[in-house]
Design a protein around this motif. Sequence first.
Motif, mmCIF file in Angstrom:
data_model
loop_
_atom_site.group_PDB
_atom_site.id
_atom_site.type_symbol
_atom_site.label_atom_id
_atom_site.label_comp_id
_atom_site.label_asym_id
_atom_site.label_seq_id
_atom_site.Cartn_x
_atom_site.Cartn_y
_atom_site.Cartn_z
ATOM 1 N N GLN A 350 -23.713 21.461 8.390
ATOM 2 C CA GLN A 350 -23.825 20.624 9.584
ATOM 3 C C GLN A 350 -23.009 19.351 9.391
ATOM 4 O O GLN A 350 -22.978 18.783 8.290
ATOM 5 N N LEU A 352 -23.590 16.364 10.478
ATOM 6 C CA LEU A 352 -24.414 15.211 10.133
ATOM 7 C C LEU A 352 -24.725 15.189 8.639
ATOM 8 O O LEU A 352 -24.666 14.139 7.989
ATOM 9 N N TRP A 355 -21.726 14.054 6.772
ATOM 10 C CA TRP A 355 -21.585 12.606 6.833
ATOM 11 C C TRP A 355 -22.517 11.920 5.835
ATOM 12 O O TRP A 355 -22.080 11.094 5.019
ATOM 13 N N VAL A 356 -23.809 12.261 5.894
ATOM 14 C CA VAL A 356 -24.811 11.576 5.067
ATOM 15 C C VAL A 356 -24.559 11.834 3.583
ATOM 16 O O VAL A 356 -24.491 10.902 2.767
#
Length: 447
Positions: A350, A352, A355-356
């Motif tokens: 994913q 997200l 990114w994290v």
Amino acid sequence: MTNHLAGSCAAADSTAATSPASVIDETPAPRPVVAAWSAYDFGGNAFNTVMLSFVFSVYVTGTVADDPARGQVVWSNFQTAAGIALALLAPLMGAWADRVRHRRVLLAVSTLITIACMAACFFVKPDDAYLLLGAGLLSFASVAQDIAGVFYNGMLPHVSTPKTVGRISGTAWALGYLGGVVCLVGALFGFILNGGMLGLPTDEAFNVRCVALFCALFMLVFSVPVMILGPDGEPRPGERFSVVGAYREIGSRIAHMWQRERGLLHFLVAAGIYRDGLNAVFAFAGVIAATAYGFSSEEVIYFGLAASVSAALGTWIFGRLDDKLGPRPVILGSLIAIVAEGLAIVIANQALVFWVCGMMISFLVGPIQSASRTLLTRIIPPGEENETFGLYATVGRVVSFIAPALIGVFTAAFGVRWGIMGIVVTLIFGLALFWPLRIPGVTHQRA
């Protein structure tokens, strides 16, 4: 040579009976000297971040070259040649510096060569006839800068004490990341986006070519202080330098390490492998973000900027922990965490999560690099700091094919997002080699 490290690469536990000799000065260096040394890292990342990673290399391979595929091949060939040249020259230059002891002069010369090559990139116009010039200048500059890094790292024992080496190294490394951010933002908004705030013409990529002059000036300004104030040394009395003799001594040094300092050789190999994985994080993160998760070019730039800021913060914080806990726990803990976060990215699939976890990985990359530098600084025998850092650079180049090759294998076999596994596997390999290493007086040294 001092038998400062004992142990075996093959042994389950590389231990020594006595604490290693240290080349680190016990007397703190004056603050202006430390500031000058740290400023060099801040300025030097103008080349790494802007010229080599995000802006000018992309311009050379994608705009100067008529065919991007050919541009990539030419770029790869020049970088391979640069790697071979550095592998041959880095230990030689380090041995030279240890004998003539004019470390500051050697740093100045190699740095000015780097800056001159950067400035000359202004003449690389968007025409295929300039492809070899552009790739050649950047490759030559990368060799000169890495050689300068040998002399620069060789100064670390003389700008720090055993109680501050982690903090000083970490602060400088963090400043390097911040310098890259400042220079990248300046290049993007001052020169590139729609001609930039300076309103430069875009004909013949004039605005992009001016980025080379901007980066050269940026690096020059922040390099001059260490050229003036950096710790130097006196030549060894009675010693003469010769290329043949130096290579002979380097070969003898490696043989000696295998026989009596195998722990040091153990560390050089393990660090070379996991540093290859760390270098691949920034080299391939943008490509994976764009191809696997659909990041736009602007999103990739924002991701790169955020990653650099995260890396700077992590390196600054962990530099303090290095002095309190020792470099080994910092390296081990950070490697384990990066492996776990890399696996999380692959499993979740994913944007997200990418990114994290990407920010968390960036947070830990710098601390490992900085702690590796301080660990080596703590175990270098007196008088051999430059030669040892030259070998450190050489081993890193020799094994630098591992992560890119594994990324290619996983990508071809399972798809683009699985390329991250190439980085993870490289880090696991380096972690497994580093894990059994024990260095009395260093791994658990406390301030």
